[in-house]
Design an enzyme around this catalytic site. Structure first.
Site, PDB file in Angstrom:
ATOM      1  CB  CYS A   2      -0.913   0.010   1.301  1.00 58.87           C
ATOM      2  SG  CYS A   2      -1.975  -1.363   1.442  1.00 58.87           S
ATOM      3  NE  ARG A  27       4.255   1.865  -1.712  1.00 55.52           N
ATOM      4  CZ  ARG A  27       5.207   1.109  -1.189  1.00 55.52           C
ATOM      5  NH1 ARG A  27       6.293   1.448  -2.114  1.00 55.52           N
ATOM      6  NH2 ARG A  27       5.555   0.276  -0.183  1.00 55.52           N
ATOM      7  CG  ASN A  98       3.141  -0.756   3.023  1.00 59.71           C
ATOM      8  OD1 ASN A  98       2.289  -1.634   2.537  1.00 59.71           O
ATOM      9  ND2 ASN A  98       3.988  -0.512   2.687  1.00 59.71           N
ATOM     10  N   GLY A  99       1.640  -3.192   4.852  1.00 56.91           N
ATOM     11  CA  GLY A  99       2.125  -4.470   5.355  1.00 56.91           C
ATOM     12  C   GLY A  99       1.393  -5.208   6.038  1.00 56.91           C
ATOM     13  CD  GLU A 481      19.480 -16.872  -8.044  1.00 56.54           C
ATOM     14  OE1 GLU A 481      19.722 -17.357  -9.100  1.00 56.54           O
ATOM     15  OE2 GLU A 481      19.320 -15.781  -7.770  1.00 56.54           O
ATOM     16  CE  LYS A 485      21.621 -12.859  -8.953  1.00 56.21           C
ATOM     17  NZ  LYS A 485      20.342 -13.724  -9.205  1.00 56.21           N
ATOM     18  CD  GLU A 488      23.296 -12.125 -12.431  1.00 54.26           C
ATOM     19  OE1 GLU A 488      22.524 -12.377 -11.609  1.00 54.26           O
ATOM     20  OE2 GLU A 488      22.922 -11.648 -13.876  1.00 54.26           O
ATOM     21  CG  HIS A 504      29.817 -38.677  -7.851  1.00 56.04           C
ATOM     22  ND1 HIS A 504      29.905 -39.916  -8.112  1.00 56.04           N
ATOM     23  CD2 HIS A 504      28.885 -38.306  -7.031  1.00 56.04           C
ATOM     24  CE1 HIS A 504      29.215 -40.619  -7.186  1.00 56.04           C
ATOM     25  NE2 HIS A 504      28.385 -39.815  -6.547  1.00 56.04           N
ATOM     26  CE  LYS A 603      15.763  -6.999 -14.059  1.00 53.24           C
ATOM     27  NZ  LYS A 603      16.466  -7.926 -12.865  1.00 53.24           N
TER      28      LYS A 603
HETATM   29  O1  M6R Z   1      13.041 -11.994 -17.072  1.00 62.57           O
HETATM   30  P1  M6R Z   1      13.292 -13.612 -16.622  1.00 62.57           P
HETATM   31  O2  M6R Z   1      12.987 -13.630 -15.541  1.00 62.57           O
HETATM   32  O3  M6R Z   1      12.637 -14.355 -17.562  1.00 62.57           O
HETATM   33  O4  M6R Z   1      14.615 -13.573 -17.066  1.00 62.57           O
HETATM   34  C1  M6R Z   1      15.385 -14.857 -17.071  1.00 62.57           C
HETATM   35  C2  M6R Z   1      17.006 -14.654 -16.708  1.00 62.57           C
HETATM   36  O5  M6R Z   1      17.421 -13.884 -17.777  1.00 62.57           O
HETATM   37  C3  M6R Z   1      17.425 -13.740 -15.489  1.00 62.57           C
HETATM   38  O6  M6R Z   1      16.946 -14.421 -14.288  1.00 62.57           O
HETATM   39  C4  M6R Z   1      18.899 -13.848 -15.257  1.00 62.57           C
HETATM   40  O7  M6R Z   1      19.332 -14.942 -15.225  1.00 62.57           O
HETATM   41  C5  M6R Z   1      19.264 -12.885 -14.227  1.00 62.57           C
HETATM   42  N1  M6R Z   1      20.075 -11.731 -14.696  1.00 62.57           N
HETATM   43  C6  M6R Z   1      19.840 -13.448 -12.957  1.00 62.57           C
HETATM   44  O8  M6R Z   1      20.307 -12.594 -12.031  1.00 62.57           O
END
Ligand code: M6R
Length: 608
Positions: A2, A27, A98-99, A481, A485, A488, A504, A603
């Site tokens: 909110c 929101r 809010n929350g 993940e 992270k 990248e 293995h 992105k």
């Molecule tokens: O917009 P999407 O969730 O489909 O994007 C998928 C991937 O490109 C995205 O998760 C990418 O791996 C991120 N940069 C990871 O942090």
């Protein structure tokens, strides 16, 4: 989620608050309201529907007064009616919230027993009666607000005004953002700096547990221990406020800190906290999985790892056969799609080319397509048969953080719903799992307090050239993940492994220079993961263990550890995502990389 605005001012504030609420309409917009002090008394106007409707109400019944609070609502507890619209008020105080207040049931029962009468179905109203109760006992508004805040659990922010206290406004933050605006003759409160941009360019962000007491232009902030404290006042331009980083250096940091709020917002869409149960109006949606012969899950990158966690949940809770693969592979495989199958695609942007193509193929093969997306108007959302939205808000940092945990929140809710629809979960199990999920925003907020410690560990990790992550069960996708992270945004080479696979092959990489991040919630697989961890340590490996209190105590001596709040293992993927995000963030800061726009990445990947 909110929107909150408050002004302790020198002019009629209702029209100005209405205008500021328009900037917060993203929101939530299912009802709205404003309360002001008129000759020391609380007066308010509320309406269901969008802000234009509240504008009409104010036009026909203008609201005067120089001190006021306003709210635009996205319903969580109680339907979007005028009675449930904020501000909620007693004779002594009006409050916008809010929350989620998690312990509202207990507090409501206690306050009812003490003679308070409730008007709405909201969790928010308990804050009004709690503050009123303390005021009735003789506490000052500041004391009453601080005493009340100490009793509310959950992730939330509040703003309040008090009868007979013109110019007084109190705000509180615990897990959901609240910005304080500094003017020359007026002061302001807002859910974000953008809402306050036309009033002031001087803004401070409250920290968790803070309570701010505003008397006209005078502002005092108290920390969670009730001690007066200073929070940095930043000067922002109006255009900067449009792309506001919420007082953080990077969007990624801001987005990590938004998680308690946006996870709560996403859960509120799927769960009914009054049960707590999964929302019954989702029956059609659950029906899609009630008879499904198989579920295919696909996505790319971080979204795929969310989907992989989902696979564990659907198998366990709904006894549903699941096949999962990255979209760039799935779309070109000769997949044997079953009759009566469903296919679930996960995407933040809803525009990822491979995910969209995989969805189209699954649809062409007769599967019921379901999409978990963050961008509601995206191509994937438009083309899927069923859309399950996440409410992470715009994610600007290239590294996905809040979108990931919101995807997990939606997947967990959907897996419970599927279990109910398929008759594999009892009513008691449903309630227990929903109650646990609803605690996630609070537990994430609690964990975020450990940020300074993780900053130090991130600096250590930044010295390595290779880092391994390992986990079992739903912690395996988290290991993947964590590694994604780190690589990248810090450009450090990192890999994630299923802990049982180490011996293995990957264990050959271990020496004293390779940190191994072990993700080991204290679940049924804990002892197995710890055995794999011992194998790493026996070969000189430098282990950073992420576990809960008991897990860390039982694991023995490790190089370093991060303690995650105790919680049911079902919640672990959501909670354990936060340390791996912070670890890579601080490693990247130490390396001096471009955190929000790392090299070679985009992105949204709209090409193959
Ligand atoms: O917009 P999407 O969730 O489909 O994007 C998928 C991937 O490109 C995205 O998760 C990418 O791996 C991120 N940069 C990871 O942090």
């Amino acid at each position: 989620m909110c929107g909150i605005v408050g002004i302790a001012g020198t002019r009629d504030v209702a029209p100005v608050i209405l205008d500021a609420l328009r900037r917060l309409e993203y929101r939530g917009y299912d009802s709205a309201g404003i309360a002001t002090l008129v000759d020391g008394h609380i007066d308010r106007r509320r309406s269901s529907g969008k802000l234009n409707k509240l504008g009409d109400v104010l036009h026909s019944r203008p609201l005067h007064g120089h001190t006021g609070i306003g709210h635009t609502r996205w319903a969580t507890h109680g339907a979007p009616t005028e009675t449930n619209a904020h501000p909620h008020a007693s004779k002594r105080v009006a409050i916008v919230h809010n929350g989620i207040v998690e312990n509202f049931r207990e507090l409501r029962d206690e306050l009812k027993a003490a003679g308070h009468t409730f008007e709405s179905q909201t969790d928010s109203e308990v804050a009004v009666h709690l503050v009123t109760d303390y005021l009735d006992k003789g506490l000052s508004p500041s004391e009453a607000a601080q005493a009340a805040v100490r009793r509310l659990t959950g992730a939330y922010s509040l703003a309040m005004i008090f009868t007979d206290h013109d110019g007084l406004m109190i705000g509180a933050r615990k897990g959901a953002p609240l910005a304080v605006g500094y003017g020359t003759t007026e002061s302001y409160l807002g859910s974000d700096a953008f809402a306050l941009a036309p009033f002031t360019n001087k803004v401070a962000y409250l920290e968790d547990g803070d309570v701010v007491v505003i008397k006209g232009p005078d502002i005092t902030i108290y920390d969670s221990e009730g001690r007066p404290t200073n929070r940095e006042v930043k000067t922002t331009s109006a255009s900067a406020a449009l792309v506001d980083k919420g007082g953080k250096k990077h969007f990624m940091a801001k987005e990590i800190h938004e998680q308690p709020e946006v996870i709560g917002h996403t859960l509120a869409h799927y769960l009914d906290p009054a049960g707590p149960v999964v929302q019954r109006q989702g029956v059609g949606l659950r029906g899609a999985l009630s008879k499904a012969s198989r579920l295919t899950i696909s996505a790319c990158g971080t979204a795929f790892y969310a989907g992989m966690v989902g696979k564990y949940w659907f198998e366990k809770l709904a006894r549903l056969p699941v096949e999962s693969d990255v979209a760039s592979e799935l779309r070109y495989r000769d997949v044997i799609y079953p009759k009566d199958g469903a296919a679930l695609f996960v995407s933040q942007s809803g525009e990822t080319a491979d995910t969209l193509a995989a969805l189209r193929e699954a649809k062409a093969q007769g599967q019921t397509t379901i999409a978990i997306v963050n961008v509601a108007e995206s191509s994937i959302a438009r083309e899927a048969d069923i859309v399950l939205p996440t409410f992470a808000g715009p994610e600007i940092g290239v590294a996905s953080t809040k979108a990931f945990t919101c995807q997990l929140a939606a997947l967990a809710s959907f897996a419970i719903a599927a279990g109910v629809a398929r008759g594999t979960l009892s009513e008691a199990d449903e309630k227990r799992l929903c109650a646990q999920l609803l605690a996630a925003p609070r537990l994430v907020a609690e964990f975020l307090k450990q940020e300074p410690k993780i900053e130090q560990l991130g600096q250590e990790i930044a010295k390595a050239t290779d880092v391994l992550y390992m986990g079992r069960g739903p912690s395996y996708p988290l290991a993947l993940e964590g590694a994604l992270k780190l690589k990248e945004i810090s450009y450090i080479h990192a890999e994630g492994y299923a802990a049982g696979e180490m011996k293995h092959g990957p264990i050959a990489l271990i020496d004293e220079n390779v940190p191994v991040v072990v993700i080991a919630p204290h679940d049924a697989l804990f002892e197995k993961t710890i055995s794999n961890m011992q194998e790493v340590m026996a070969r000189g490996g430098k282990v950073l263990l992420i576990s809960d209190k008991e897990g860390i105590a039982r694991a023995g001596d490790v190089w370093a550890s991060i303690q995650v709040p105790d919680a049911d293992p079902f919640l672990a993927p959501i909670l354990y995502a936060i340390p791996v995000q912070l670890l890579s963030y601080y490693a990247a800061i130490a390396k001096g990389t471009d955190v929000d726009q790392p090299r070679n990445l985009a992105k949204s990947v709209t090409v193959e």
